[in-house]
Write an enzyme that holds these catalytic residues in place. Sequence first.
Site, PDB file in Angstrom:
ATOM      1  N   HIS A 180      28.291   6.291 -27.301  1.00 36.37           N
ATOM      2  CA  HIS A 180      27.131   6.769 -26.693  1.00 36.37           C
ATOM      3  C   HIS A 180      27.463   8.459 -27.557  1.00 36.37           C
ATOM      4  O   HIS A 180      28.335   8.928 -28.257  1.00 36.37           O
ATOM      5  CB  HIS A 180      26.739   7.173 -25.380  1.00 36.37           C
ATOM      6  CG  HIS A 180      27.977   7.816 -24.917  1.00 36.37           C
ATOM      7  ND1 HIS A 180      27.675   9.230 -24.645  1.00 36.37           N
ATOM      8  CD2 HIS A 180      28.966   7.922 -23.169  1.00 36.37           C
ATOM      9  CE1 HIS A 180      28.833   9.410 -23.408  1.00 36.37           C
ATOM     10  NE2 HIS A 180      28.775   8.983 -23.425  1.00 36.37           N
ATOM     11  N   ARG A 195      33.223  10.376 -18.195  1.00 32.72           N
ATOM     12  CA  ARG A 195      32.429  11.319 -18.963  1.00 32.72           C
ATOM     13  C   ARG A 195      32.604  12.613 -17.963  1.00 32.72           C
ATOM     14  O   ARG A 195      32.678  13.259 -17.558  1.00 32.72           O
ATOM     15  CB  ARG A 195      31.284  10.603 -18.745  1.00 32.72           C
ATOM     16  CG  ARG A 195      30.266  11.306 -19.553  1.00 32.72           C
ATOM     17  CD  ARG A 195      28.379  11.014 -19.855  1.00 32.72           C
ATOM     18  NE  ARG A 195      28.196  10.300 -18.545  1.00 32.72           N
ATOM     19  CZ  ARG A 195      27.878   9.462 -18.161  1.00 32.72           C
ATOM     20  NH1 ARG A 195      29.062   8.044 -19.001  1.00 32.72           N
ATOM     21  NH2 ARG A 195      27.546   9.206 -17.080  1.00 32.72           N
ATOM     22  N   GLU A 235      29.877  16.796 -17.989  1.00 35.67           N
ATOM     23  CA  GLU A 235      28.391  16.624 -19.172  1.00 35.67           C
ATOM     24  C   GLU A 235      28.197  17.612 -17.986  1.00 35.67           C
ATOM     25  O   GLU A 235      28.566  18.223 -17.062  1.00 35.67           O
ATOM     26  CB  GLU A 235      27.604  15.248 -18.572  1.00 35.67           C
ATOM     27  CG  GLU A 235      26.282  16.102 -19.544  1.00 35.67           C
ATOM     28  CD  GLU A 235      25.196  14.983 -18.655  1.00 35.67           C
ATOM     29  OE1 GLU A 235      25.259  14.008 -17.753  1.00 35.67           O
ATOM     30  OE2 GLU A 235      24.250  14.797 -19.927  1.00 35.67           O
ATOM     31  N   GLU A 283      27.853  16.149 -23.727  1.00 37.98           N
ATOM     32  CA  GLU A 283      28.184  15.034 -22.684  1.00 37.98           C
ATOM     33  C   GLU A 283      28.806  14.113 -23.372  1.00 37.98           C
ATOM     34  O   GLU A 283      28.951  12.478 -23.132  1.00 37.98           O
ATOM     35  CB  GLU A 283      27.441  14.243 -21.866  1.00 37.98           C
ATOM     36  CG  GLU A 283      26.186  13.804 -22.936  1.00 37.98           C
ATOM     37  CD  GLU A 283      24.800  12.862 -22.396  1.00 37.98           C
ATOM     38  OE1 GLU A 283      25.818  12.119 -20.889  1.00 37.98           O
ATOM     39  OE2 GLU A 283      23.811  14.163 -22.086  1.00 37.98           O
ATOM     40  N   ASP A 307      22.040  17.924 -15.600  1.00 33.25           N
ATOM     41  CA  ASP A 307      21.567  16.614 -15.805  1.00 33.25           C
ATOM     42  C   ASP A 307      23.499  16.832 -15.683  1.00 33.25           C
ATOM     43  O   ASP A 307      23.692  17.754 -16.448  1.00 33.25           O
ATOM     44  CB  ASP A 307      21.195  15.829 -17.573  1.00 33.25           C
ATOM     45  CG  ASP A 307      21.915  15.112 -18.123  1.00 33.25           C
ATOM     46  OD1 ASP A 307      22.266  13.838 -16.941  1.00 33.25           O
ATOM     47  OD2 ASP A 307      21.663  13.680 -18.819  1.00 33.25           O
ATOM     48  N   HIS A 332      21.539  15.750 -25.832  1.00 32.44           N
ATOM     49  CA  HIS A 332      19.777  15.623 -25.831  1.00 32.44           C
ATOM     50  C   HIS A 332      19.508  17.063 -25.434  1.00 32.44           C
ATOM     51  O   HIS A 332      20.270  17.798 -24.512  1.00 32.44           O
ATOM     52  CB  HIS A 332      19.418  14.391 -25.261  1.00 32.44           C
ATOM     53  CG  HIS A 332      20.684  13.954 -23.412  1.00 32.44           C
ATOM     54  ND1 HIS A 332      19.614  14.914 -22.604  1.00 32.44           N
ATOM     55  CD2 HIS A 332      21.200  13.789 -23.207  1.00 32.44           C
ATOM     56  CE1 HIS A 332      20.089  14.646 -21.356  1.00 32.44           C
ATOM     57  NE2 HIS A 332      21.299  14.025 -21.658  1.00 32.44           N
ATOM     58  N   HIS A 364      25.416   2.625 -17.145  1.00 33.17           N
ATOM     59  CA  HIS A 364      24.025   2.745 -16.916  1.00 33.17           C
ATOM     60  C   HIS A 364      23.996   2.232 -14.989  1.00 33.17           C
ATOM     61  O   HIS A 364      23.122   2.102 -15.112  1.00 33.17           O
ATOM     62  CB  HIS A 364      23.111   2.307 -17.156  1.00 33.17           C
ATOM     63  CG  HIS A 364      22.295   3.386 -18.578  1.00 33.17           C
ATOM     64  ND1 HIS A 364      21.599   2.502 -19.758  1.00 33.17           N
ATOM     65  CD2 HIS A 364      22.952   4.802 -19.487  1.00 33.17           C
ATOM     66  CE1 HIS A 364      21.225   3.492 -20.936  1.00 33.17           C
ATOM     67  NE2 HIS A 364      22.642   4.712 -20.535  1.00 33.17           N
ATOM     68  N   TYR A 370      35.776   5.601 -22.214  1.00 31.81           N
ATOM     69  CA  TYR A 370      35.558   3.756 -21.954  1.00 31.81           C
ATOM     70  C   TYR A 370      36.425   3.131 -21.889  1.00 31.81           C
ATOM     71  O   TYR A 370      36.591   2.285 -22.578  1.00 31.81           O
ATOM     72  CB  TYR A 370      33.653   3.829 -21.427  1.00 31.81           C
ATOM     73  CG  TYR A 370      33.178   4.741 -21.317  1.00 31.81           C
ATOM     74  CD1 TYR A 370      32.585   5.284 -20.256  1.00 31.81           C
ATOM     75  CD2 TYR A 370      32.499   5.730 -22.574  1.00 31.81           C
ATOM     76  CE1 TYR A 370      32.152   6.341 -20.027  1.00 31.81           C
ATOM     77  CE2 TYR A 370      31.896   6.992 -22.344  1.00 31.81           C
ATOM     78  CZ  TYR A 370      31.335   6.995 -21.086  1.00 31.81           C
ATOM     79  OH  TYR A 370      30.338   7.803 -21.285  1.00 31.81           O
ATOM     80  N   ASP A 383      27.102  10.702 -12.386  1.00 26.60           N
ATOM     81  CA  ASP A 383      26.107  11.106 -13.155  1.00 26.60           C
ATOM     82  C   ASP A 383      24.727  11.442 -12.793  1.00 26.60           C
ATOM     83  O   ASP A 383      24.290  10.647 -12.811  1.00 26.60           O
ATOM     84  CB  ASP A 383      25.660  10.653 -14.205  1.00 26.60           C
ATOM     85  CG  ASP A 383      25.357  11.197 -15.444  1.00 26.60           C
ATOM     86  OD1 ASP A 383      24.053  12.115 -15.448  1.00 26.60           O
ATOM     87  OD2 ASP A 383      25.109  10.657 -16.405  1.00 26.60           O
ATOM     88  N   ASP A 407       1.002  -1.540   0.258  1.00 27.17           N
ATOM     89  CA  ASP A 407       0.040  -0.222  -0.163  1.00 27.17           C
ATOM     90  C   ASP A 407       1.058   1.401  -0.145  1.00 27.17           C
ATOM     91  O   ASP A 407       0.359   2.627   0.411  1.00 27.17           O
ATOM     92  CB  ASP A 407      -0.685   0.117   0.872  1.00 27.17           C
ATOM     93  CG  ASP A 407      -0.327  -0.126   2.214  1.00 27.17           C
ATOM     94  OD1 ASP A 407       0.545   0.181   2.539  1.00 27.17           O
ATOM     95  OD2 ASP A 407      -0.595   0.016   3.709  1.00 27.17           O
ATOM     96  N   HIS A 441      16.179  13.666 -21.012  1.00 24.73           N
ATOM     97  CA  HIS A 441      15.800  13.587 -21.983  1.00 24.73           C
ATOM     98  C   HIS A 441      14.562  14.033 -22.611  1.00 24.73           C
ATOM     99  O   HIS A 441      13.310  13.396 -22.733  1.00 24.73           O
ATOM    100  CB  HIS A 441      15.422  11.760 -22.744  1.00 24.73           C
ATOM    101  CG  HIS A 441      17.435  11.522 -21.889  1.00 24.73           C
ATOM    102  ND1 HIS A 441      17.343   9.543 -21.903  1.00 24.73           N
ATOM    103  CD2 HIS A 441      18.046  12.342 -21.404  1.00 24.73           C
ATOM    104  CE1 HIS A 441      18.147  10.182 -21.524  1.00 24.73           C
ATOM    105  NE2 HIS A 441      19.356  10.761 -20.883  1.00 24.73           N
TER     106      HIS A 441
HETATM  107  N1  GLY Z   1      21.917  11.586 -17.230  1.00 21.39           N
HETATM  108  C1  GLY Z   1      21.443  10.594 -18.115  1.00 21.39           C
HETATM  109  C2  GLY Z   1      21.737  11.439 -19.435  1.00 21.39           C
HETATM  110  O1  GLY Z   1      23.120  11.985 -19.088  1.00 21.39           O
HETATM  111  O2  GLY Z   1      21.621  11.131 -20.565  1.00 21.39           O
HETATM  112 MN    MN Z   2      22.644  13.618 -19.925  1.00 23.16          MN
HETATM  113 MN    MN Z   3      23.515  12.201 -17.511  1.00 22.15          MN
END
Ligand code: GLY
Ligand code: MN
Ligand code: MN
Length: 446
Positions: free
Chosen positions: A342, A414, A416, A393, A259, A346, A231, A397, A248, A22, A353
């Site tokens: 990647h 990374r 970003e 970003e 982000d 975005h 991820h 890797y 991140d 619940d 996103h």
């Molecule tokens: N944190 C998600 C991305 O960087 O797209």
């Molecule tokens: Mn991002």
């Molecule tokens: Mn991110």
Amino acid sequence: MREAGGGLAVVPTAPERTRNSDVDHPYRYDSHFHYLCGFDEPGAWLLIDASGHSTLLCREKNLELEIWEGVRLGPAAAPAALGVDEAFAIDALDKLLPDRLANASAVWFPFGVHPELQARVDGWLGAVRKRERSGIECPGAQRNLSPLLGEMRLVKDAGEIATMRRAAEISAGAHARAMRFCAERLRAEPRSGIREYEIEAELLHEFRRHGAQAPAYPSIVAAGANACVLHYAAAGAELRSGELCLIDAGCEFDGYASDITRTFPASGRFSTAQRELYDIVHAAQEAAVAATHPGARQRDAHWAAVRVLAQGMLATGLLDRNTVGDADAVIESGAYRQFYMHGTGHWLGRDVHDVGEYASLGEAPVDQLDGQGGRVMKKPSRVLRAGMAVTLEPGLYVRPGPGVPERYWHIGIRIEDDAVVTDTGCELISRGAPVAATEIEALMHG
Ligand code: GLY
Ligand code: MN
Ligand code: MN
């Protein structure tokens, strides 16, 4: 008679969702709905007709339930509080909709978002159809509202940008706090590690103490080799002196996401190998920033970053020039994807996103790299204009593999930042967190 061009837009907010037994998940409204009316209670719908007249349906006041669940705005107070033209109790929805859809040319709603919405619309249209013998016309079309709202949300106004700036500022402070936390802990206890969840707790503390409602997405806190899992979630691995930490994480503030990714040495000093790769990623990000301005295409930043990364892969020996050729060949063949798999950014806004078309739909398809090492005919990416917000970003890797120099193994980096396109270029709204290697080292030793 039906109004020419008329129609009715129907936008529900998000439902409450059960977590277990619940217990519900913390409530988060629907982004489209909140963009249109700023109402954050569940159990609400917004109708907008072709003249711009807006109708809110919301939960009725209920003193008994408000003792348990909190105050409800109620329909009587809604027009003054939210600026809608009128408001009714949610119970009126199924009666009101057939009336509002009578003689409307089309019903507009977000397709494929709310699982039961299509059935509700069909039910209301069925009720209108039953009145056709009395001269009432049923809407002849169902249309997807999402692309329209996506276009509206893509270009942010000054108020939205101010909110995004605040979200980014809080998140940047959280990254700086995490860096300081690691440096202080490892100075005090150089031989013991720091658990990823301890670092995550620092981020959450900083988000909430500044009034951010929640993380905009699950925070990634990756110690050492975990940074190579794109991820990865903050878990319980130990971050040790000598390793890099990739974070991140970004908060949501008043409905807008930030982000940010930073990668820093746990104890505050990059090793030579870490620093070599870090500086390449940083240079790639600078190239992406330079490629982000009005008139450029959203995807230009990606290819600018890829070029710098490809050159860096060749310079460090991550890729062997004798096998893969020069940077042009590496980009054409997609060989860079071994270490950078990647995209570089975005749209950013209410959703991390964010909505908005990436392709320039009005233009003819052109021959271009597909980002997988092949070529494809497709529409070019969108031309940027002031008010759009993007992330930048790039990363590297390095997983162990034949021919991959061992000193780089398990390094994941990374960087970003969040950029708002201005009249002349772009503004990085997340630079409250240090980004150059020397700035990071200075902060961690300060
Ligand atoms: N944190 C998600 C991305 O960087 O797209
Ligand atoms: Mn991002
Ligand atoms: Mn991110």
